[in-house]
Design a protein around this motif. Sequence first.
Motif, PDB file in Angstrom:
ATOM      1  N   GLU A   1      11.037  -9.667   3.917  1.00 43.93           N
ATOM      2  CA  GLU A   1      12.270  -8.784   3.944  1.00 43.93           C
ATOM      3  C   GLU A   1      12.566  -7.627   4.477  1.00 43.93           C
ATOM      4  OE1 GLU A   1      15.294  -9.079   0.245  1.00 43.93           O
ATOM      5  OE2 GLU A   1      14.233  -6.322   0.438  1.00 43.93           O
ATOM      6  N   MET A   2      13.559  -8.052   5.534  1.00 45.91           N
ATOM      7  CA  MET A   2      13.915  -6.937   6.046  1.00 45.91           C
ATOM      8  C   MET A   2      15.166  -6.840   6.058  1.00 45.91           C
ATOM      9  SD  MET A   2      13.430  -7.033  10.683  1.00 45.91           S
ATOM     10  CE  MET A   2      11.579  -6.289  10.562  1.00 45.91           C
ATOM     11  N   VAL A   3      15.855  -4.843   5.642  1.00 45.04           N
ATOM     12  CA  VAL A   3      17.054  -4.779   5.373  1.00 45.04           C
ATOM     13  C   VAL A   3      17.295  -3.182   6.537  1.00 45.04           C
ATOM     14  CG1 VAL A   3      18.411  -3.630   3.424  1.00 45.04           C
ATOM     15  CG2 VAL A   3      16.622  -5.126   3.397  1.00 45.04           C
ATOM     16  N   GLY A   4      18.195  -3.712   7.097  1.00 43.58           N
ATOM     17  CA  GLY A   4      19.384  -2.040   7.943  1.00 43.58           C
ATOM     18  C   GLY A   4      19.919  -2.890   8.856  1.00 43.58           C
TER      19      GLY A   4
ATOM     20  N   THR B   1      11.212  -3.071   6.700  1.00 44.45           N
ATOM     21  CA  THR B   1      10.552  -3.935   5.225  1.00 44.45           C
ATOM     22  C   THR B   1      10.263  -3.508   4.616  1.00 44.45           C
ATOM     23  OG1 THR B   1       9.643  -4.950   7.935  1.00 44.45           O
ATOM     24  CG2 THR B   1       8.839  -5.916   6.213  1.00 44.45           C
ATOM     25  N   THR B   2      10.744  -3.950   4.104  1.00 45.64           N
ATOM     26  CA  THR B   2      10.954  -4.014   2.446  1.00 45.64           C
ATOM     27  C   THR B   2      10.136  -4.564   1.318  1.00 45.64           C
ATOM     28  OG1 THR B   2      12.484  -5.177   1.318  1.00 45.64           O
ATOM     29  CG2 THR B   2      13.032  -3.268   2.490  1.00 45.64           C
ATOM     30  N   LYS B   3       9.918  -5.528   2.185  1.00 42.59           N
ATOM     31  CA  LYS B   3       8.648  -6.495   1.266  1.00 42.59           C
ATOM     32  C   LYS B   3       7.945  -7.514   1.940  1.00 42.59           C
ATOM     33  CE  LYS B   3      10.622  -6.121  -2.998  1.00 42.59           C
ATOM     34  NZ  LYS B   3      10.129  -5.373  -4.468  1.00 42.59           N
ATOM     35  N   VAL B   4       6.712  -7.924   1.393  1.00 42.15           N
ATOM     36  CA  VAL B   4       5.814  -8.680   2.182  1.00 42.15           C
ATOM     37  C   VAL B   4       5.344  -9.749   1.625  1.00 42.15           C
ATOM     38  CG1 VAL B   4       3.870  -8.742   4.398  1.00 42.15           C
ATOM     39  CG2 VAL B   4       5.725  -6.544   4.369  1.00 42.15           C
ATOM     40  N   TRP B   5       5.091 -10.550   2.533  1.00 41.91           N
ATOM     41  CA  TRP B   5       4.911 -11.905   1.059  1.00 41.91           C
ATOM     42  C   TRP B   5       3.320 -12.661   2.331  1.00 41.91           C
ATOM     43  CZ3 TRP B   5       9.507 -11.616   0.996  1.00 41.91           C
ATOM     44  CH2 TRP B   5      10.301 -11.078  -0.466  1.00 41.91           C
ATOM     45  N   ILE B   6       2.525 -12.843   1.170  1.00 39.08           N
ATOM     46  CA  ILE B   6       1.305 -13.982   1.892  1.00 39.08           C
ATOM     47  C   ILE B   6       1.527 -14.537   1.785  1.00 39.08           C
ATOM     48  CG2 ILE B   6      -0.616 -14.403   3.116  1.00 39.08           C
ATOM     49  CD1 ILE B   6      -1.178 -11.794   3.999  1.00 39.08           C
ATOM     50  N   GLU B   7       1.422 -16.498   1.881  1.00 42.40           N
ATOM     51  CA  GLU B   7       1.255 -17.527   0.864  1.00 42.40           C
ATOM     52  C   GLU B   7       2.375 -17.766  -0.223  1.00 42.40           C
ATOM     53  OE1 GLU B   7      -2.423 -18.633   1.397  1.00 42.40           O
ATOM     54  OE2 GLU B   7      -1.573 -20.270   2.166  1.00 42.40           O
TER      55      GLU B   7
ATOM     56  N   GLU C   1       2.903 -11.137  -3.558  1.00 39.33           N
ATOM     57  CA  GLU C   1       3.279  -9.876  -2.206  1.00 39.33           C
ATOM     58  C   GLU C   1       2.420  -8.569  -2.051  1.00 39.33           C
ATOM     59  OE1 GLU C   1       6.619  -5.836  -2.987  1.00 39.33           O
ATOM     60  OE2 GLU C   1       6.595  -7.641  -4.383  1.00 39.33           O
ATOM     61  N   ILE C   2       2.551  -8.250  -0.957  1.00 37.19           N
ATOM     62  CA  ILE C   2       1.509  -7.351  -0.366  1.00 37.19           C
ATOM     63  C   ILE C   2       1.997  -6.531   0.015  1.00 37.19           C
ATOM     64  CG2 ILE C   2      -0.226  -9.553  -0.199  1.00 37.19           C
ATOM     65  CD1 ILE C   2       0.292  -8.971   3.082  1.00 37.19           C
ATOM     66  N   THR C   3       2.905  -5.771  -0.296  1.00 39.03           N
ATOM     67  CA  THR C   3       3.884  -4.530   0.842  1.00 39.03           C
ATOM     68  C   THR C   3       2.758  -3.656   0.248  1.00 39.03           C
ATOM     69  OG1 THR C   3       5.765  -5.764  -0.251  1.00 39.03           O
ATOM     70  CG2 THR C   3       5.463  -3.984   0.941  1.00 39.03           C
ATOM     71  N   SER C   4       2.269  -3.202  -0.806  1.00 35.83           N
ATOM     72  CA  SER C   4       1.746  -1.808  -0.787  1.00 35.83           C
ATOM     73  C   SER C   4       0.205  -2.112  -0.475  1.00 35.83           C
ATOM     74  CB  SER C   4       1.512  -1.770  -2.541  1.00 35.83           C
ATOM     75  OG  SER C   4       0.978  -2.970  -2.418  1.00 35.83           O
ATOM     76  N   GLU C   5      -0.186  -2.790   0.098  1.00 33.93           N
ATOM     77  CA  GLU C   5      -1.937  -3.478   0.759  1.00 33.93           C
ATOM     78  C   GLU C   5      -1.290  -2.983   2.083  1.00 33.93           C
ATOM     79  OE1 GLU C   5      -4.151  -6.606   0.176  1.00 33.93           O
ATOM     80  OE2 GLU C   5      -2.656  -7.378  -1.977  1.00 33.93           O
TER      81      GLU C   5
END
Length: 446
Positions: A195-198, A205-211, A214-218
């Motif tokens: 998810e990208m916002v701006g 990039t506010t959120k990252v998911w793999i399959e 959610e792995i945003t903090s990683e």
Amino acid sequence: MTTKLKVVVIGGGSSYTPELIEGFIKRYEEFPIEELYLVDIEPGHEKLETVGALAKRMIEKANLPIDVHLTLDRREAIKNAAFVTTQIRVGMLDARSRDEKIPLKYGLLGQETTGAGGFAKALRTIPVILDICHDIEELSPHAFLLNFTNPAGIVTEAVTKYTKVKTIGLCNLPIGTKMSIAKMMDVDVSKVDIEMVGINHLNWTTKVWIEGKEITSEVLDIMSGAKGVTVKNIPDIEWDPEFIQSVGMIPCSYLRYYYMKDKMIEKQLQDFETKGTRADEVRKVEEELFKLYKNPNLNSKPIQLEKRGGAYYSEAAVQLMTSIYNNKKDIQIVNVKNNGLISCLPDDVSVEVNCVIDSEGPTPLQLKTTLPPHIRGLLQIVKAYEELTVEAAVHGDIQAGLQALTIHPLVGSAELAKKIFKDILDKNKEYLPQFNKSNDNNGGIK
């Protein structure tokens, strides 16, 4: 849609065009173009012929029935088009070079899409794009305009505010971000969602998911103190680990100009002394590319094009057209009218967000993230600069332009803004007729 699938590329003589042709070839089964018009202006005639000949060789090698037309007649090209793409540079690389040098003269960042350099480019570009839009309104009112011309977000906003054209602003940065994250996490890009916002060139990039996980903090942990998540035209300076964690989101590479302003200016001034501006580098790359393009035996995109900085451009552009044409309803990150999506910004401005793409174009998805104050504050001030820049470009409004430059975080001084604006108007007279209302040499600035 028209009976024939007709696509128009305005700025067809660009060195980027073979990238686009490659994309059309790869997706032909899904997106069976019948007519492709490459359009340019008289000063770009020779480049158009060179690039057009290469495009024809690439298509012939692929054995595809795409009829390629090379023309300086924009109106002929636009008539009955399904898609019009714009990849123009008003004033060409000479103008870009000036855009980068004028701010550097005052110890400020010189960059072609943001700050004072981006402001100058917007002033030259918006009137030309709006003129193209008037042709689209008259000759092909159902066509989609895909704008890749920088500053893409500001140009998109001008088109949505001042025309009825169905426009979508396009940037390779979102796809590039996904590619970088996939490489960082050692997975195929098809498994990555973000998810990208701006707004264009100022997004997170506010959120990252793999399959689906959610792995945003990683990703933030890996990015802390890391290089490599940037684009070719931005110095790859390491992020401060503590600062990145405090942001809580993944900043796009252009945010280095804001978050590490002093370091970036220092690096740019050093580079200017040793190898000139980015425009000077691009000029050398383009000279090399066009020598290659002229080779009658070349029938594929040369690898040297990757130095140009437009990686994944064809992926972004052709994917978007394909999804509209096939009513795919997939998710892509593009520039569209806000319409209340980002509540801290006006409804009529352009934003860069996740959208569902179908035959009607993009529909923004509801945000999964609430923007914290440190994101909201920077976003609002740069968007205010963009709003003022649109008004200055459309109306030749000196006051709006002066305020735009003054409030931009990469200028931030009324005194400097006035000096820079004078220089911009003086060096771009032939491209800024909207400011020629005053009799004095600086378009109204004393």
